[in-house]
Design a protein around this motif. Structure first.
Motif, PDB file in Angstrom:
ATOM      1  N   VAL A 163       0.809  -1.222   0.000  1.00  0.00           N
ATOM      2  CA  VAL A 163       0.000   0.000   0.000  1.00  0.00           C
ATOM      3  C   VAL A 163       0.840   1.269   0.000  1.00  0.00           C
ATOM      4  N   ASN A 164       2.037   1.186   0.552  1.00  0.00           N
ATOM      5  CA  ASN A 164       2.984   2.310   0.519  1.00  0.00           C
ATOM      6  C   ASN A 164       4.381   1.757   0.794  1.00  0.00           C
ATOM      7  N   ARG A 165       5.349   2.614   0.957  1.00  0.00           N
ATOM      8  CA  ARG A 165       6.716   2.102   1.105  1.00  0.00           C
ATOM      9  C   ARG A 165       6.965   1.400   2.436  1.00  0.00           C
ATOM     10  N   LYS A 166       6.057   1.575   3.400  1.00  0.00           N
ATOM     11  CA  LYS A 166       6.252   0.971   4.713  1.00  0.00           C
ATOM     12  C   LYS A 166       5.380  -0.242   4.998  1.00  0.00           C
ATOM     13  N   TYR A 167       4.280  -0.428   4.259  1.00  0.00           N
ATOM     14  CA  TYR A 167       3.306  -1.472   4.595  1.00  0.00           C
ATOM     15  C   TYR A 167       2.955  -2.381   3.425  1.00  0.00           C
ATOM     16  N   LEU A 168       2.888  -3.662   3.729  1.00  0.00           N
ATOM     17  CA  LEU A 168       2.422  -4.708   2.828  1.00  0.00           C
ATOM     18  C   LEU A 168       1.271  -5.392   3.572  1.00  0.00           C
ATOM     19  N   VAL A 169       0.053  -5.284   3.048  1.00  0.00           N
ATOM     20  CA  VAL A 169      -1.147  -5.632   3.807  1.00  0.00           C
ATOM     21  C   VAL A 169      -1.878  -6.832   3.207  1.00  0.00           C
ATOM     22  N   ASN A 170      -2.376  -7.694   4.094  1.00  0.00           N
ATOM     23  CA  ASN A 170      -3.207  -8.827   3.696  1.00  0.00           C
ATOM     24  C   ASN A 170      -4.631  -8.320   3.452  1.00  0.00           C
ATOM     25  N   LEU A 171      -5.235  -8.758   2.377  1.00  0.00           N
ATOM     26  CA  LEU A 171      -6.605  -8.373   2.036  1.00  0.00           C
ATOM     27  C   LEU A 171      -7.561  -8.641   3.201  1.00  0.00           C
ATOM     28  N   ASN A 172      -7.378  -9.758   3.902  1.00  0.00           N
ATOM     29  CA  ASN A 172      -8.274 -10.141   4.999  1.00  0.00           C
ATOM     30  C   ASN A 172      -8.159  -9.220   6.217  1.00  0.00           C
ATOM     31  N   ALA A 173      -7.084  -8.467   6.322  1.00  0.00           N
ATOM     32  CA  ALA A 173      -6.887  -7.569   7.469  1.00  0.00           C
ATOM     33  C   ALA A 173      -7.575  -6.221   7.270  1.00  0.00           C
ATOM     34  N   ILE A 174      -7.964  -5.916   6.040  1.00  0.00           N
ATOM     35  CA  ILE A 174      -8.576  -4.620   5.739  1.00  0.00           C
ATOM     36  C   ILE A 174     -10.034  -4.639   6.192  1.00  0.00           C
ATOM     37  N   PHE A 190      -4.909   0.488  -6.145  1.00  0.00           N
ATOM     38  CA  PHE A 190      -5.379  -0.215  -4.954  1.00  0.00           C
ATOM     39  C   PHE A 190      -6.862  -0.575  -5.083  1.00  0.00           C
ATOM     40  N   LYS A 191      -7.670   0.368  -5.542  1.00  0.00           N
ATOM     41  CA  LYS A 191      -9.098   0.101  -5.725  1.00  0.00           C
ATOM     42  C   LYS A 191      -9.316  -1.026  -6.733  1.00  0.00           C
ATOM     43  N   ALA A 192      -8.541  -1.032  -7.814  1.00  0.00           N
ATOM     44  CA  ALA A 192      -8.640  -2.089  -8.819  1.00  0.00           C
ATOM     45  C   ALA A 192      -8.267  -3.442  -8.196  1.00  0.00           C
ATOM     46  N   TRP A 193      -7.231  -3.455  -7.366  1.00  0.00           N
ATOM     47  CA  TRP A 193      -6.821  -4.689  -6.683  1.00  0.00           C
ATOM     48  C   TRP A 193      -7.928  -5.184  -5.768  1.00  0.00           C
ATOM     49  N   MET A 194      -8.570  -4.291  -5.045  1.00  0.00           N
ATOM     50  CA  MET A 194      -9.648  -4.665  -4.119  1.00  0.00           C
ATOM     51  C   MET A 194     -10.835  -5.279  -4.864  1.00  0.00           C
ATOM     52  N   GLU A 195     -11.077  -4.845  -6.090  1.00  0.00           N
ATOM     53  CA  GLU A 195     -12.228  -5.308  -6.852  1.00  0.00           C
ATOM     54  C   GLU A 195     -11.983  -6.630  -7.577  1.00  0.00           C
ATOM     55  N   GLN A 196     -10.787  -7.138  -7.553  1.00  0.00           N
ATOM     56  CA  GLN A 196     -10.470  -8.384  -8.275  1.00  0.00           C
ATOM     57  C   GLN A 196     -11.224  -9.573  -7.754  1.00  0.00           C
ATOM     58  N   LYS A 208      -7.165  15.158  -0.546  1.00  0.00           N
ATOM     59  CA  LYS A 208      -6.354  15.134  -1.770  1.00  0.00           C
ATOM     60  C   LYS A 208      -6.409  13.780  -2.476  1.00  0.00           C
ATOM     61  N   SER A 209      -7.583  13.152  -2.467  1.00  0.00           N
ATOM     62  CA  SER A 209      -7.832  11.883  -3.167  1.00  0.00           C
ATOM     63  C   SER A 209      -7.006  10.710  -2.647  1.00  0.00           C
ATOM     64  N   LYS A 210      -6.537  10.802  -1.428  1.00  0.00           N
ATOM     65  CA  LYS A 210      -5.820   9.686  -0.816  1.00  0.00           C
ATOM     66  C   LYS A 210      -6.826   8.783  -0.112  1.00  0.00           C
ATOM     67  N   LEU A 211      -6.349   7.609   0.320  1.00  0.00           N
ATOM     68  CA  LEU A 211      -7.193   6.677   1.050  1.00  0.00           C
ATOM     69  C   LEU A 211      -6.569   6.381   2.408  1.00  0.00           C
ATOM     70  N   ILE A 252      -2.807   5.613   1.683  1.00  0.00           N
ATOM     71  CA  ILE A 252      -2.462   5.256   0.307  1.00  0.00           C
ATOM     72  C   ILE A 252      -2.447   6.548  -0.502  1.00  0.00           C
ATOM     73  N   SER A 253      -1.371   6.761  -1.223  1.00  0.00           N
ATOM     74  CA  SER A 253      -1.201   8.003  -1.974  1.00  0.00           C
ATOM     75  C   SER A 253      -2.230   8.132  -3.096  1.00  0.00           C
ATOM     76  N   GLN A 254      -2.400   9.357  -3.539  1.00  0.00           N
ATOM     77  CA  GLN A 254      -3.298   9.642  -4.658  1.00  0.00           C
ATOM     78  C   GLN A 254      -2.860   8.840  -5.890  1.00  0.00           C
ATOM     79  N   GLU A 255      -1.559   8.731  -6.111  1.00  0.00           N
ATOM     80  CA  GLU A 255      -1.025   8.021  -7.274  1.00  0.00           C
ATOM     81  C   GLU A 255      -1.317   6.518  -7.210  1.00  0.00           C
ATOM     82  N   ASN A 256      -1.368   5.954  -6.017  1.00  0.00           N
ATOM     83  CA  ASN A 256      -1.568   4.512  -5.848  1.00  0.00           C
ATOM     84  C   ASN A 256      -3.029   4.148  -5.584  1.00  0.00           C
TER      85      ASN A 256
END
Length: 101
Positions: free
Chosen positions: A51-62, A95-101, A70-73, A87-91
C-alpha cells in the motif's frame, strides 16, 4: 528461534528503522530477515498488496477504506498499527482495482 506462521494468519508487514516486522491476526510481532520488496515477490499478489513504502497488507486484514484529503485513502486494518496507513493519490486507483479483483 524460528517460528512458522501460516500465510492466512498474517495481517500485515511493515518496515521501521531498517527492520521488517510481521504482525499476525492476534497482534503478535515477529522480526524478519527479508525486505518488503523481497516479501512482495514471494507472496500471492491477490492476497497481499504493497500500500505504501512501509506497509504490505493482507486483504483479509482490511476492515474499512476511508476517503482522505487530496484523493488519498486511509485504511483501517485489524489489528490496528501504531500509525495511520495512507495510500497516496497516485496509488489509490491501482489499490481500488486490486480490491475489486
Amino acid at each position: 528461534d524460528y517460528i512458522s506462521v501460516k500465510t492466512n494468519d498474517i495481517a500485515y508487514f511493515y518496515a521501521a528503522q531498517k527492520l521488517v516486522c510481521l504482525v499476525d491476526s492476534v497482534a503478535q510481532k515477529f522480526i524478519l530477515d527479508l525486505s518488503l520488496a523481497g516479501l512482495e515477490k514471494q507472496l500471492d499478489p491477490s492476497q497481499f498488496y504493497r500500500v505504501n513504502r512501509k506497509y504490505l497488507v493482507n486483504l483479509n486484514a482490511i476492515k474499512r477504506i476511508r476517503s482522505y484529503p487530496k484523493s488519498k485513502l486511509l485504511l483501517d486494518i485489524q489489528p490496528a498499527p501504531a500509525e495511520e496507513i495512507i495510500i497516496s493519490q497516485e496509488n489509490a486507483a491501482a489499490f481500488k482495482a486490486w480490491m475489486e479483483q
